[in-house]
Design a protein around this motif. Structure first.
Motif: not given
Length: 169
Positions: A81-93, A143-152, A161-164
Motif C-alpha cells: 500500500d502507498v501512503y502520502y503526506a504533504f509537509t505543508a499545504t502546496p502554494t504554487t500552481d 512497514f517497509v520504508g518511507e522517503k521525502e520526495q520533491d516534485i516541482y 506498507v505491506r498490503a497484507d
C-alpha cells in the motif's frame, strides 16, 4: 525547379543561383516552434495542455513510488500500500496540481501503481529515508520504508506498507 534547376516567375526565367527558398512558419505563432533540415520539416505545438500536464504529474508520482520500491529492494510481486503526506499545504500552481492529482485522480493513480493509496499524517522522523529497523524504533505492522520526495519544488512523503498488514487488522 527541383528537376530542371530553374523556374519562371512573371515571365522571367530564374536559375537556382537566383532563387533562395526559405521555409518558415507564417504567420509566426507564439505557441509553435518550427525547424527544418534538408527535406525534413518539424512543427511543434508548445502549449502545455492541462490533461497532458496531469498525466505528467501522474507519471512522476509513479516513478517516485517505483524508485522507492527499488531502493527498498521490493520485488514486483510484493503487494504494498502507498501512503502520502504533504509537509505543508502546496502554494504554487504546480504544487496544487500535484496535490489535486493525489486527491482527485486517486483511482487512476491506484491503477498505475497497482496499489491502494492512502493519505497519512507524515513520518515521526523527518530525516530523508526512514526505516524502522535502521532507526531502532517501533513501526506499524508491515512497514517497509518511507522517503521525502520533491516534485516541482513541493515536498511530500511516500510510505510503503505491506498490503497484507492492512487486511489482517
Amino acid at each position: 525547379m527541383l528537376l530542371s534547376g530553374e523556374i519562371i516567375v512573371s515571365g522571367e526565367k530564374l536559375g537556382k543561383d537566383e532563387v533562395k527558398i526559405v521555409k518558415e512558419l507564417c504567420p509566426k505563432v507564439p505557441t509553435m516552434e518550427a525547424a527544418s533540415e534538408g527535406e525534413l520539416n518539424v512543427i511543434l505545438d508548445t502549449v502545455i495542455y492541462p490533461e497532458f500536464q496531469r498525466e505528467g504529474v501522474l507519471r512522476e508520482i509513479s516513478n517516485r513510488v517505483q524508485q522507492l520500491r527499488k531502493n527498498l529492494k521490493l520485488k514486483a510481486i510484493d503487494d504494498i500500500d502507498v501512503y502520502y503526506a504533504f509537509t505543508a499545504t502546496p502554494t504554487t500552481d504546480d504544487g496544487k496540481l500535484l496535490y489535486d492529482v493525489f486527491v482527485n485522480d486517486k483511482s487512476e493513480l491506484e491503477k498505475v501503481l497497482k496499489s491502494a493509496l492512502f493519505q497519512y499524517s507524515g513520518p515521526a522522523e523527518k530525516n530523508g529515508t526512514t526505516n524502522g529497523e535502521a532507526m531502532g524504533e517501533e513501526r506499524e505492522e508491515g512497514f517497509v520504508g518511507e522517503k521525502e520526495q520533491d516534485i516541482y519544488g513541493t515536498k511530500f512523503w511516500l510510505k510503503l506498507v505491506r498490503a497484507d498488514a492492512r487486511r489482517t487488522t
